[in-house]
Design an enzyme around this catalytic site. Structure first.
Site, PDB file in Angstrom:
ATOM      1  N   ASP A   8      14.874  39.727  31.889  1.00 55.15           N
ATOM      2  CA  ASP A   8      14.648  41.159  31.766  1.00 55.15           C
ATOM      3  C   ASP A   8      13.307  41.454  32.433  1.00 55.15           C
ATOM      4  O   ASP A   8      12.531  40.538  32.727  1.00 55.15           O
ATOM      5  CB  ASP A   8      14.630  41.536  30.278  1.00 55.15           C
ATOM      6  CG  ASP A   8      14.191  42.968  30.050  1.00 55.15           C
ATOM      7  OD1 ASP A   8      14.819  43.867  30.632  1.00 55.15           O
ATOM      8  OD2 ASP A   8      13.223  43.180  29.302  1.00 55.15           O
ATOM      9  N   ASP A  10      11.033  45.028  32.072  1.00 50.61           N
ATOM     10  CA  ASP A  10      10.066  45.811  31.310  1.00 50.61           C
ATOM     11  C   ASP A  10       9.830  45.212  29.929  1.00 50.61           C
ATOM     12  O   ASP A  10      10.755  45.067  29.129  1.00 50.61           O
ATOM     13  CB  ASP A  10      10.538  47.253  31.167  1.00 50.61           C
ATOM     14  CG  ASP A  10      10.482  48.010  32.485  1.00 50.61           C
ATOM     15  OD1 ASP A  10       9.512  47.808  33.229  1.00 50.61           O
ATOM     16  OD2 ASP A  10      11.401  48.795  32.771  1.00 50.61           O
TER      17      ASP A  10
END
Length: 248
Positions: A8, A10
């Protein structure tokens, strides 16, 4: 055998939310003539909604000064989000957001061990380009065997679309890959795609629940450096005693 590590972006690769996206949203509000402001607690609540435009639409539901029609709200969300992305790109280009502890080291180890890297995010390609160019230089794409962003996977996490597409582009099974996330929605997306998933708690999700995580820790250096050798050995033994405490 581990063949791929899927990241991932953010909150996982960098703490982009409080000191990146939030600030850029506030700059965009001002530029668009909106008397709106997202402080730290407000933005933390809005992070329960995945996706920047979706977050804006959810915020408009509580504002009397938002456009009345769905079409008007959608148009405003697009305009604000476009301005926000430009402000965000400028912020990260100035080196304002470093990688989280251990991220670069673990990525480098993967490359040495021929474990392929991938990105599975529902943030925009422009945001990923801005951040990763700042962190890893202009050839950052060479590090990754698969890159999945919002334009590729419009269904936001916890929907598993981004992870399923990353697996398909990598050509690996869920059993041959591992995900690293920071949020409950990200964990649910990875697990729905059949992936094992480790959690490095980001600032806004320090007190969240992470049932089903392979392991749980503050970052990839605490309490000890996360290596490929230990990554799977910890599977199912979440280091809950090391998780950070408290929200901003």
């Amino acid at each position: 055998m581990l063949r791929a590590l899927i990241w991932d972006v953010d909150g996982t690769v960098a703490e982009t939310e409080a000191d990146g996206h939030r600030i850029a949203f506030n700059q965009a509000f001002e530029a668009c003539g909106l008397d709106w402001h997202w402080d730290l607690p407000t933005y933390g609540q809005l992070l329960e909604v995945t996706g920047g435009r979706e977050r804006l639409l959810a915020y408009m539901d509580r504002r009397d000064d938002a456009p009345a029609s769905p079409a008007g709200r959608a148009a405003l969300a697009r305009a604000v989000h476009l301005r926000k992305n430009a402000f965000y790109a400028d912020l990260v280009a100035r080196g304002g957001i470093p990688a989280r502890p251990g991220v670069r080291r673990l990525m480098d180890e993967c490359q040495r061990q021929e474990v392929r890297l991938a990105i599975a995010t529902t943030t925009s390609t422009s945001n990923v380009e801005a951040l990763f160019s700042s962190l890893f230089g202009p050839t950052w794409r060479d590090r990754f065997a698969a890159i999945v962003c919002a334009e590729d996977a419009p269904r936001k996490k916890p929907d598993p679309q981004a992870y399923l597409l990353a697996l398909r582009r990598l050509g690996v099974t869920p059993q041959e890959a591992f995900a690293i996330e920071d949020s409950p929605n990200g964990l649910r997306a990875a697990r729905a795609a059949g992936l094992r998933c480790g959690i490095t708690c980001s600032r806004y999700f320090a007190d969240a629940g992470f049932e089903g995580a392979a392991w749980l820790r503050p970052d990839l250096e605490t309490p000890r450096p996360m290596t490929l050798q230990t990554l799977q050995a910890l599977d199912g033994a979440a280091e809950s005693e090391t998780r950070p405490r408290g929200r901003p």
